[in-house]
Design a protein around this motif. Structure first.
Motif, short mmCIF file in Angstrom:
data_model
loop_
_atom_site.label_atom_id
_atom_site.label_comp_id
_atom_site.label_asym_id
_atom_site.label_seq_id
_atom_site.Cartn_x
_atom_site.Cartn_y
_atom_site.Cartn_z
N UNK A 84 97.83 84.59 108.51
CA UNK A 84 96.67 85.68 108.51
C UNK A 84 97.53 86.80 108.45
N UNK A 85 98.56 87.31 108.77
CA UNK A 85 98.98 88.68 108.81
C UNK A 85 99.83 88.77 107.42
N UNK A 86 100.32 87.63 106.88
CA UNK A 86 101.00 87.72 105.59
C UNK A 86 99.76 88.21 104.68
N UNK A 87 98.50 87.46 104.83
CA UNK A 87 97.56 87.70 103.79
C UNK A 87 96.97 89.42 104.06
N UNK A 88 97.32 89.79 105.33
CA UNK A 88 96.77 90.94 105.58
C UNK A 88 97.74 92.25 105.13
N UNK A 89 98.81 91.82 104.77
CA UNK A 89 99.92 92.74 104.79
C UNK A 89 99.84 93.34 103.18
#
Ligand SMILES: [Zn+2]
Length: 664
Positions: A339-344
């Motif tokens: 989810x963090x990868x997607x939000x970065x």
């Protein structure tokens, strides 16, 4: 000079920006960042980190992680934590199988006879003991086996129970000498990375490692070229040399420790900008990579301090900082935090950023994001880099105000020798930018470094001025991504257009010189696509630019259509195996040899090309279940270099054999 001119670190939109240092920021913002950044503080952090021998999954790494966590907390990043991800030889992070950690206590290598003397002691010389060596107490004769990697190196030599001296890659020497022939352990003078200065310093001791997957490792001691040449000469003269090796060290299940901290954003806090650095490597490992770790910590401290003081507002997007065990830590963390990868939205990776030219021989490079993932971060980085280069040149050439020249007391006063170039492999951005995670990154790196991975990568080779300039640069780029107000988007758009115009002009030159009309058309088509993707990434971050970017996209272009490929095109469509996420090589893990066996031939013509590491990595990044082999070839040709479709097919066939892709 050549480096700077060749890639066009040239003034952008000078007239439009006459009143500003960075065209899209008021002076108050650049001043506020400059006022906080401290190159000397970064150099102090390098010295403190350098005391720890920071091997993945070792107590030294854990201590360095704790140091960074504590300093990030002290700087006001109150959410700083260490995430401990299992590294045990079994836990997988997507396809990547973790490896064991290592707990080294003490080791000595002595000559027992004929000249009783100490040769080396760990930890006095941290690189003396190869990583993942294990307990031993052996007194035995030394045998020279040359490289020690092929059966012919051993011939009729009996090495059973003996120590060998070998110059080949350590895991393979261990296999040939110890596992297959019963040697007790070995001495290694495996050479360091090749540079124009290779061989000049005969006292460099390289940092070496055995396989972290081989639980039956014995041990290896690392020696300098001077030491190994002396031993080889004595053995060649018929002398019998008996050594005693004592090792207290164990491989054991451990953790990949990832330090993370954020400066939380306001209204777009769900989107993140990331700064990364690998915290690992030998002690001191000053440039590689205490420097990058210290520089991103300085970015964190400086921006947080400005926000706390009120000289900068809180950013709109969250800024995240990550300190990782190189590549393995990024892979483990990203697999655990999809989810963090997607939000970065984009990021900056720093690996080797503080070297003094006089000692390390390296110049500073900003590599753009992957050509498969063009992003406005490339043009933002260019604009900030130009300001640092210009300020440093003005000061070096005319003297005067050292502060304005971005120089720190006790640091150097030279021009910032830097360039902007295409993507290169070699560190954690390989994981972040990989198609499975898809985070565009610029990559800061000194290259070459004559001291890399040796006992001489020391804090005294580093420069407070350079560290300060790099931290300022990183802070400026991150702040732009996270906090640039929408009202400034037109200026950023102007800067991006100028940079893209220059890139297009260079692509047009490549097209004009291409022998083949279809390839020329591909180069033009892909340059336009790169420009379009870059502008769309800008519009995604700054909505006020959407209308202008759309208008521009709608404008008819003089790009000629691309003729159909000639005979020999490859219409097969590769599809990724969803279990393989991240790059195929994850630090010490090689997925192709894991699946195909250690002796399988994974060499391909595409991989052997100049830039082959990038081409093969990008070939897989371009596999999306829609593009055919021919289309992947066309994108590589348009964005990188003309490659035959047969070479791309050969590589993708290899990946199909390793079940990384299948055919639709
Ligand atoms: Zn590094």
């Amino acid at each position: 000079m050549l480096l700077i001119l060749a890639f066009g670190v040239i003034a952008v939109a000078d007239a439009a920006a006459a009143d500003r240092t960075v065209p899209f920021w008021p002076e108050a913002v650049t001043d506020a960042i400059h006022a906080e950044v401290d190159g000397l503080a970064a150099l102090r952090t390098v010295r403190d980190l350098g005391r720890h021998h920071r091997v993945h999954g070792s107590p030294g790494f854990a201590a360095a992680a704790e140091l960074v966590r504590e300093r990030a907390t002290t700087a006001g990043l109150i959410d700083a934590v260490i995430e401990r991800l299992p590294a045990d030889g079994r836990t997988r992070y997507a396809h990547f199988r973790s490896y064991l950690g290592w707990d080294p206590k003490e080791a000595t290598l002595d000559e027992a006879s004929p000249r009783a003397r100490r040769i080396a002691r760990f930890p006095d010389l941290p690189v003396a003991l190869a990583d993942y060596s294990q307990d031993a107490d052996v007194t035995a004769e030394l045998v020279d086996v040359g490289r020690g990697t092929a059966p012919a190196d051993y011939g009729a030599k009996d090495v059973r129970g003996r120590l060998v001296l070998a110059s080949g890659p350590l895991p393979l020497v261990h296999r040939r000498a110890v596992e297959e022939r019963g040697a007790a352990g070995f001495l290694s003078d495996y050479p360091n990375q090749r540079t124009a200065w290779s061989g000049d310093d005969r006292d460099l001791v390289r940092w070496g490692h055995l396989s972290p997957y081989q639980t039956k490792n014995t041990f290896a001691f690392m020696v300098s070229p001077r030491q190994s040449q002396e031993l080889r000469a004595r053995l060649a003269a018929g002398e019998k040399v008996v050594l005693r090796a004592r090792v207290r060290a164990r491989m054991a299940p451990a953790t990949y420790d990832v330090v993370t901290a954020t400066i939380p954003g306001t209204d777009r806090a769900g989107e993140e900008v990331v700064l990364t650095a690998h915290l690992c490597h030998q002690s001191a490992g000053a440039n590689d990579n205490a420097s990058g770790s210290a520089a991103i910590l300085e970015v964190a401290r400086a921006l947080q301090s400005a926000v706390a003081r009120g000289t900068l507002p809180r950013p709109r997007r969250t800024i995240r900082f990550l300190w990782v065990p190189e590549i393995a830590g990024s892979q483990a963390w990203l697999v655990r935090h999809p989810e963090t990868a997607r939000a970065t939205v984009a990021g900056i990776h720093m690996d080797m950023v503080g070297g003094l030219l006089a000692t390390t021989r390296g110049t500073f490079h900003v590599s753009r994001s992957a050509e498969s993932r063009p992003h406005v971060v490339d043009e933002i980085a260019r604009a900030w880099l130009e300001t640092v280069v210009r300020a440093s040149e003005r000061y070096a050439e005319r003297g005067g105000d050292g502060y304005a020249g971005l120089a720190w007391p006790s640091g150097s006063r030279e021009s910032f020798l830097a360039d902007l170039r295409g993507v290169e492999m070699g560190s954690d951005h390989e994981v972040f930018e990989e198609a499975s995670f898809g985070v565009p990154m610029v990559y800061f790196h000194d290259w070459p470094d004559a001291t890399i991975h040796t006992n001489k990568d020391l804090p005294e080779n580093l420069d407070a001025t350079k560290l300060g300039r790099v931290a300022y640069l990183g802070a400026g780029i991150a702040w732009t991504l996270a906090a640039l107000p929408d009202a400034e988007a037109p200026r950023l758009l102007a800067v991006a257009r100028a940079g893209l115009g220059e890139r297009s002009a260079r692509a047009a030159l490549r097209a004009d010189l291409a022998g083949d009309t279809r390839d020329a058309a591909l180069i033009r088509r892909e340059a336009a696509a790169v420009a379009g993707e870059t502008l769309r990434s800008l519009a995604a971050l700054w909505p006020s630019a959407v209308a202008t970017v759309r208008e521009e996209e709608a404008r008819p272009r003089a790009v000629s259509s691309v003729p159909a490929p000639a005979a020999g095109s490859d219409p097969r469509v590769p599809v990724r195996n969803p279990e393989v996420r991240g790059p195929l090589g994850v630090y010490y893990y090689d997925h192709l040899s894991e699946v195909l066996g250690p002796d399988a031939d994974a060499e391909t013509a595409l991989g052997r090309r100049e830039g082959g590491e990038v081409l093969t990595w990008e070939a897989l990044n371009l596999v999306d279940g829609r593009r055919s082999v021919q289309e992947i070839r066309d994108v590589l040709t348009g964005r990188y270099a003309v490659v035959p479709v047969a070479e791309v097919a050969e590589y993708l066939d290899l990946l199909a054999r390793a079940r990384v892709v299948s055919w639709k």
